[in-house]
Design a protein around this motif. Structure first.
Motif, PDB file in Angstrom:
ATOM      1  N   ALA A   1       0.828  -1.202   0.000  1.00 52.70           N
ATOM      2  CA  ALA A   1       0.000   0.000   0.000  1.00 52.70           C
ATOM      3  C   ALA A   1       0.868   1.260   0.000  1.00 52.70           C
ATOM      4  N   LYS A   2       1.968   1.223   0.718  1.00 51.80           N
ATOM      5  CA  LYS A   2       2.917   2.339   0.766  1.00 51.80           C
ATOM      6  C   LYS A   2       3.495   2.587  -0.636  1.00 51.80           C
ATOM      7  N   HIS A   3       3.840   1.502  -1.322  1.00 51.40           N
ATOM      8  CA  HIS A   3       4.368   1.595  -2.681  1.00 51.40           C
ATOM      9  C   HIS A   3       3.306   2.138  -3.639  1.00 51.40           C
ATOM     10  N   LEU A   4       2.098   1.607  -3.529  1.00 55.25           N
ATOM     11  CA  LEU A   4       1.010   2.024  -4.419  1.00 55.25           C
ATOM     12  C   LEU A   4       0.736   3.519  -4.303  1.00 55.25           C
ATOM     13  N   ASP A   5       0.799   4.024  -3.084  1.00 50.12           N
ATOM     14  CA  ASP A   5       0.531   5.448  -2.853  1.00 50.12           C
ATOM     15  C   ASP A   5       1.796   6.308  -2.967  1.00 50.12           C
ATOM     16  N   GLU A   6       2.908   5.673  -3.366  1.00 53.61           N
ATOM     17  CA  GLU A   6       4.174   6.381  -3.585  1.00 53.61           C
ATOM     18  C   GLU A   6       4.621   7.171  -2.348  1.00 53.61           C
ATOM     19  N   ILE A   7       4.480   6.537  -1.183  1.00 55.92           N
ATOM     20  CA  ILE A   7       4.926   7.144   0.071  1.00 55.92           C
ATOM     21  C   ILE A   7       6.382   6.740   0.284  1.00 55.92           C
ATOM     22  N   GLU A   8       7.300   7.658   0.056  1.00 57.24           N
ATOM     23  CA  GLU A   8       8.718   7.325   0.054  1.00 57.24           C
ATOM     24  C   GLU A   8       9.428   7.647   1.370  1.00 57.24           C
ATOM     25  N   LYS A   9       8.697   8.163   2.348  1.00 58.76           N
ATOM     26  CA  LYS A   9       9.364   8.421   3.634  1.00 58.76           C
ATOM     27  C   LYS A   9       9.818   7.090   4.227  1.00 58.76           C
ATOM     28  N   PRO A  10      10.953   7.069   4.923  1.00 62.71           N
ATOM     29  CA  PRO A  10      11.503   5.807   5.440  1.00 62.71           C
ATOM     30  C   PRO A  10      10.558   5.112   6.423  1.00 62.71           C
ATOM     31  N   LEU A  11      10.499   3.806   6.313  1.00 63.28           N
ATOM     32  CA  LEU A  11       9.829   2.953   7.289  1.00 63.28           C
ATOM     33  C   LEU A  11      10.862   1.976   7.811  1.00 63.28           C
ATOM     34  N   ASN A  12      11.013   1.907   9.127  1.00 58.01           N
ATOM     35  CA  ASN A  12      11.933   0.944   9.722  1.00 58.01           C
ATOM     36  C   ASN A  12      11.166  -0.072  10.552  1.00 58.01           C
ATOM     37  N   ILE A  13      11.569  -1.323  10.425  1.00 60.93           N
ATOM     38  CA  ILE A  13      10.899  -2.434  11.096  1.00 60.93           C
ATOM     39  C   ILE A  13      11.905  -3.133  11.996  1.00 60.93           C
ATOM     40  N   ILE A  14      11.563  -3.262  13.288  1.00 64.09           N
ATOM     41  CA  ILE A  14      12.467  -3.865  14.273  1.00 64.09           C
ATOM     42  C   ILE A  14      11.687  -4.924  15.061  1.00 64.09           C
ATOM     43  N   ALA A  15      12.106  -6.166  14.936  1.00 63.53           N
ATOM     44  CA  ALA A  15      11.468  -7.258  15.687  1.00 63.53           C
ATOM     45  C   ALA A  15      12.167  -7.385  17.041  1.00 63.53           C
ATOM     46  N   CYS A  16      11.461  -6.982  18.088  1.00 66.08           N
ATOM     47  CA  CYS A  16      12.044  -6.958  19.449  1.00 66.08           C
ATOM     48  C   CYS A  16      11.708  -8.265  20.164  1.00 66.08           C
ATOM     49  N   GLU A  17      12.288  -9.332  19.673  1.00 66.12           N
ATOM     50  CA  GLU A  17      11.974 -10.659  20.185  1.00 66.12           C
ATOM     51  C   GLU A  17      13.177 -11.249  20.903  1.00 66.12           C
ATOM     52  N   ASN A  18      12.908 -12.248  21.726  1.00 74.34           N
ATOM     53  CA  ASN A  18      13.966 -12.893  22.513  1.00 74.34           C
ATOM     54  C   ASN A  18      14.618 -13.989  21.680  1.00 74.34           C
ATOM     55  N   ALA A  19      15.171 -13.596  20.529  1.00 75.68           N
ATOM     56  CA  ALA A  19      15.774 -14.559  19.615  1.00 75.68           C
ATOM     57  C   ALA A  19      16.821 -13.855  18.775  1.00 75.68           C
ATOM     58  N   VAL A  20      17.779 -14.624  18.283  1.00 73.34           N
ATOM     59  CA  VAL A  20      18.857 -14.068  17.471  1.00 73.34           C
ATOM     60  C   VAL A  20      18.342 -13.779  16.063  1.00 73.34           C
ATOM     61  N   LEU A  21      18.631 -12.567  15.543  1.00 72.66           N
ATOM     62  CA  LEU A  21      18.291 -12.164  14.178  1.00 72.66           C
ATOM     63  C   LEU A  21      16.807 -12.355  13.874  1.00 72.66           C
ATOM     64  N   ALA A  22      15.980 -11.978  14.819  1.00 76.48           N
ATOM     65  CA  ALA A  22      14.528 -12.131  14.633  1.00 76.48           C
ATOM     66  C   ALA A  22      14.019 -11.269  13.487  1.00 76.48           C
ATOM     67  N   THR A  23      14.599 -10.082  13.308  1.00 76.62           N
ATOM     68  CA  THR A  23      14.123  -9.213  12.231  1.00 76.62           C
ATOM     69  C   THR A  23      14.406  -9.827  10.868  1.00 76.62           C
ATOM     70  N   ASP A  24      15.529 -10.525  10.728  1.00 72.23           N
ATOM     71  CA  ASP A  24      15.815 -11.219   9.471  1.00 72.23           C
ATOM     72  C   ASP A  24      14.734 -12.250   9.165  1.00 72.23           C
ATOM     73  N   LYS A  25      14.285 -12.958  10.207  1.00 70.93           N
ATOM     74  CA  LYS A  25      13.231 -13.956  10.009  1.00 70.93           C
ATOM     75  C   LYS A  25      11.944 -13.297   9.557  1.00 70.93           C
ATOM     76  N   LEU A  26      11.631 -12.152  10.159  1.00 71.56           N
ATOM     77  CA  LEU A  26      10.434 -11.424   9.754  1.00 71.56           C
ATOM     78  C   LEU A  26      10.580 -10.900   8.332  1.00 71.56           C
TER      79      LEU A  26
END
Length: 381
Positions: free
Chosen positions: A104-129
């Motif tokens: 939806a962000k792409h479709l509406d051409e919203i180019e402001k940065p979005l950062n995603i951080i998986a705050c889980e009790n596991a190694v490299l959880a954000t990579d998995k997400l």
């Protein structure tokens, strides 16, 4: 600035969401539990109780919530930050919502940065997400995300026991916390109060995994065997304390060899962690800390990885092996992984089951785990 926090449980509210709100983000909690979503939208506020020798209440206001079972792409596309505290096994279940938000962000051409951080009790959880999200994106959406969406791994550390008051939203936490985020994986500028933006995240991830997580788990499993209810009760038992601290010293020796941490400074870090275990104001139950034992016995997690690291450096691992053996005795009928673990031990025998759970192939290590397993039965029979 808008932050969407997936998971409105105690960690989501008392740690991640609270810090985001204190950093002046507009925080929207996304959750599947209707009662929590309704309560947040009705009250729009809650209190974080710092439970320590010096207590303090932090008032968190102007928050809202959305039902993440529904299409929430219109909210996610406008977010500056998406964080999670849902449990690493749940990350694939929230990936479709995030993928729709990026589309939806792409479709509406919203180019402001979005950062995603998986705050889980596991190694490299954000990579998995990220992998789960990218599996659902079109090639064009992936190219857009590569430019405008950051997926940053992190390590988080705060004890948040399941303690609530009558309101249901207020949460108790310890004063200490640590949140390290991989700086080079972010897109644009991110400012969150109390976050440590680092270059070598692996060292910080493993410092926490090999110290807090290792000690916490071993304390819980030994406490469970010895009929202790809480971590505080467990660590105050002289025999448990001796094994837990010795195991943390063993894991710390391997950690210092691998990452070059100062050994004296790391011993002080160990002492600080044990002091947290002894906090009388945190009623942290061994059944909570010991839950999901199969995950915690996996080769990349808090029991086996530090043991193998120290073993590879030809360092002592005696107490770490006791901790692994203790985990195999965790028999909680309310925990699905515990039930499955006990079923597999009964069906395949201890040795084959341990090799399967841990991926350990070394005969000597398997022998020593088996020996400690039965010794624990003798000592606590």
């Amino acid at each position: 600035m808008l932050a969407v926090q997936f998971g409105a449980g105690n960690i989501g509210r008392g740690f991640v969401g609270a810090l985001l709100r204190q950093s002046n983000y507009d925080v929207i909690f996304a959750d599947v539990v209707d009662d929590i979503v309704d309560a947040i939208n009705n009250q729009k506020q809650f209190t974080v109780h710092i439970t320590d020798v010096k207590s303090e209440d932090i008032f968190i206001d102007n928050v809202s919530a959305i039902d993440s079972k529904k299409d929430i792409s219109n909210v996610l596309k406008d977010a500056d930050l998406i964080t999670t505290a849902v449990g690493v096994n749940i990350l694939p279940k929230i990936a479709p919502a995030i993928a729709k938000g990026i589309s939806a962000k792409h479709l509406d051409e919203i180019e402001k940065p979005l950062n995603i951080i998986a705050c889980e009790n596991a190694v490299l959880a954000t990579d998995k997400l990220k992998n789960a999200v990218y599996d659902l994106l079109s090639d064009d959406d992936k190219k857009f995300a590569d430019k405008h969406v950051g997926f940053a791994n992190c390590s988080v550390d705060r004890i948040v026991p399941p303690v609530c008051d009558a309101q249901g939203l207020n949460v108790c936490v310890e004063r200490y916390y640590e949140w390290n985020v991989c700086k080079h994986e972010l897109v644009g500028d991110v400012d969150i109060e109390g976050v440590n933006f680092v270059d070598n995240l692996e060292a910080y991830v493993e410092r926490k995994l090999f110290t807090l997580n290792t000690g916490h788990a071993i304390c819980a499993y030994l406490g469970f065997i010895n009929d202790k209810a809480t971590i505080e009760e467990s660590i105050n038992d002289e025999n448990i304390y001796k094994i837990v601290k010795s195991a943390m010293i063993e894991s710390g020796s391997g950690l210092c060899k691998k990452h070059g941490f100062d050994e004296d400074a790391h011993k002080e870090y160990i002492d600080k962690i044990i002091k947290r275990f002894k906090n009388p104001h945190l009623k942290d139950y061994v059944t909570r800390v010991g839950r999901e034992p199969l995950r915690k016995l996996s080769i990349e997690d808090r029991l086996v990885k530090p043991m193998l690291t120290a073993y590879e450096f030809e360092l002592p691992v005696d107490n770490l092996l006791v901790g692994i053996a203790a985990a195999l005795h965790f028999n909680n009928p309310e925990d699905a992984e515990s039930v499955l673990m006990q079923e597999k031990i009964a069906k395949y025998g201890l040795r084959d089951a341990v090799a399967d759970f841990t991926s350990i192939a070394d005969k000597e290590l398997l022998d020593r785990i088996e020996e400690n397993y039965y010794k624990l039965i003798e000592n606590n029979g």
